[in-house]
Design an enzyme around this catalytic site. Structure first.
Site, short mmCIF file in Angstrom:
data_model
loop_
_atom_site.label_atom_id
_atom_site.label_comp_id
_atom_site.label_asym_id
_atom_site.label_seq_id
_atom_site.Cartn_x
_atom_site.Cartn_y
_atom_site.Cartn_z
N GLY A 171 3.85 -0.87 8.59
CA GLY A 171 5.07 -0.36 7.99
C GLY A 171 5.02 -0.17 6.44
CE LYS B 243 -2.10 -1.24 3.72
NZ LYS B 243 -1.59 -2.90 3.74
P1 IMP Z 1 -1.05 -6.17 16.14
O1 IMP Z 1 -1.70 -5.51 15.34
O2 IMP Z 1 0.37 -6.10 16.41
O3 IMP Z 1 -2.11 -6.45 17.50
O4 IMP Z 1 -1.01 -7.87 15.85
C1 IMP Z 1 -2.22 -8.45 15.35
C2 IMP Z 1 -1.82 -9.46 13.98
O5 IMP Z 1 -2.05 -8.49 12.86
C3 IMP Z 1 -0.44 -10.16 13.85
O6 IMP Z 1 -0.61 -11.29 13.28
C4 IMP Z 1 0.41 -9.23 13.11
O7 IMP Z 1 1.52 -9.74 12.65
C5 IMP Z 1 -0.54 -8.67 12.22
N1 IMP Z 1 -0.49 -7.25 11.49
C6 IMP Z 1 -0.38 -6.36 12.26
N2 IMP Z 1 -0.09 -5.00 11.82
C7 IMP Z 1 0.38 -5.55 10.50
C8 IMP Z 1 0.67 -5.16 9.20
O8 IMP Z 1 1.04 -3.94 8.94
N3 IMP Z 1 1.10 -6.06 8.03
C9 IMP Z 1 1.04 -7.28 8.43
N4 IMP Z 1 0.26 -7.65 9.58
C10 IMP Z 1 -0.08 -6.98 10.43
#
Ligand code: IMP
Length: 436
Positions: free
Chosen positions: A40, A16
């Site tokens: 990120g 994105k």
């Molecule tokens: P959290 O958002 O840190 O609570 O993570 C929850 C889940 O979402 C995990 O499996 C992370 O790896 C995934 N996740 C969170 N943000 C991203 C992102 O920007 N890209 C890919 N996976 C994400």
């Protein structure tokens, strides 16, 4: 002028950042509306690599206004570091270019400690969170004990809320999670107060800013983070993030009504990836998976974890088309597929009950689903130099046509490499005839 939302259609990491950066040229305002620094967004501009976690990707264009909406959870330390990091690289980041909603919730150090301690306590059934405190911060928001930016910069009010939360969380951490992780480092309060001083000039009423801009004929680009399958309501729950990455959340997370959106562009990687735990029906645990992981440099840009890789999944894409009212698709990383003899597309799932048209809401049911594949011939030549659809190998064209036919969504953009120039534009989402 049209307003466009860019959202992820898979499990995040669709590319994105590059697409938003590319489209920023046509927008006046760029607005983040959900998530936090779990995102990120990687951008390659004039051979310089930038990874942005909180600041909207539009910041790399000098004259654009970047807004962080109320739906975003903001780690003040990360925001401050990102601002100074950009400044060190010569990017102008001032309150005239970047503003943050007074209503955005702040990620406090105790949120990060809780995120990590909870993951530890889950043992073998970890979500695989980024450990950035995202979930605990959204929990406090919904629990009505969160600290918004406007509360953060009010020194006395902030300390009262902060201390009350700290005392509650200390008990939870110690007696429920059995963790002895420190909730607060030495000097933390002073650091937070200093941060609140530094961020005060950036506070804004983002909803009002957007309305004013739209009223004066300016265009808004809403920058989604994560992806549809990580949506707290519509994703593969509980292996999801704690916000709504779907397009509808551009409205609640920025403070605008749904009629503002003219076009929703869904970003879809030419194959599928996922970081963290959770079901992934088209995952490849063989040498093709390793090939995609290595050739696509599939490492999380926030945590550096290896991304799991698999084939393109039309059940996932059709879900995204429906949940986001997609107007068009931006296909990314098509170049990574060059060199494969055969490319598979999952056209549907089957389980003991037969064909599954939609993603089953039950995780157990989804785990039992087997992908149904259609095989297409691959292409061997590199495609990074292609600048029009007709310059792509016939087999690549056929693959893209098949994605359009199976998803029912037209392709607007095709990315064949990381730089801005490595893009084929079939339709510009900001052209009025691209909007729906
Ligand atoms: P959290 O958002 O840190 O609570 O993570 C929850 C889940 O979402 C995990 O499996 C992370 O790896 C995934 N996740 C969170 N943000 C991203 C992102 O920007 N890209 C890919 N996976 C994400």
């Amino acid at each position: 002028m049209p307003n466009v939302a860019v959202v992820g259609t898979q499990w995040g990491d669709e590319g994105k950042g590059k697409i938003v950066d590319l489209l920023t040229e046509y927008a006046d305002l760029i607005v983040r509306f959900q998530g936090g620094n779990n995102a990120g967004h990687t951008l390659l501009v004039q051979n310089e690599k930038y990874i942005l976690h909180l600041v909207p990707s539009g910041i790399l264009y000098p004259e654009k206004l970047c807004l962080i909406g109320n739906g975003v959870v903001v780690d003040p330390q990360v925001l401050k570091n990102e601002i100074s990091g950009l400044r060190e690289r010569g990017i102008e980041v001032t309150p005239s270019r970047l503003r943050v909603s007074a209503r955005a919730h702040m990620i406090m150090p105790y949120h990060k400690a809780l995120d990590i301690a909870r993951e530890e306590a889950r043992g073998r059934v970890k979500i695989g969170t980024t450990g950035r405190g995202i979930g605990p911060c959204y929990e406090d928001k919904v629990g009505r004990r969160g600290i918004r930016l406007i509360d953060f910069i009010d020194r006395q009010g902030f300390m009262k809320r902060y201390l009350a939360n700290l005392s509650e969380k200390e008990k939870y951490l110690r007696y429920v999670l059995g963790s002895d992780l420190p909730l607060e480092a030495e000097g933390e309060r002073e650091t937070l107060i200093e941060l609140s001083r530094e961020l005060a000039p950036y506070v804004s009423n983002v909803s009002v800013e957007i309305q004013k801009a739209v009223d004066s004929g300016r265009s808004v680009l809403f920058e989604g983070a994560q992806g549809t399958q990580l949506d707290i309501d519509h994703g593969t729950y509980p292996y999801v993030t704690s916000s709504n990455p779907v397009a509808g959340s551009a409205c609640s997370g920025a403070g605008v009504g749904p009629r503002i959106l003219d076009c929703v562009l869904g970003v879809v990687k030419a194959y599928t990836t996922r970081v963290g735990a959770g079901v992934f029906p088209t995952e490849l645990q063989d040498e093709t998976g390793t090939y995609l992981q290595e050739k696509g440099a599939e490492f999380g840009s926030t945590t550096g974890r290896k991304r799991r890789c698999g084939w393109q999944d039309m059940v996932v894409l059709r879900e995204a088309a429906r949940l986001n009212s997609l107007s068009g698709l931006a296909i990314t990383k098509l170049d990574v597929l060059s060199g494969l003899d055969t490319i598979r597309i999952c056209t549907g799932y089957e389980n003991d009950e037969g064909l599954q048209e939609a993603m089953p809401p039950s995780l157990e049911e989804l785990e039992k689903c087997r992908p149904i594949y259609e095989d297409l011939p691959g292409w061997s030549q590199p495609i990074g130099e292609a600048r029009s659809f007709s310059e792509l190998p016939m087999n690549a064209q056929d693959y893209l046509h098949r994605i359009e036919a199976l998803s029912g969504v037209p392709i607007y953009l095709i990315s064949v490499g990381p730089s801005r120039e490595q893009t084929i534009t079939e339709r510009n989402p900001f052209d009025s005839d691209s909007t729906t």
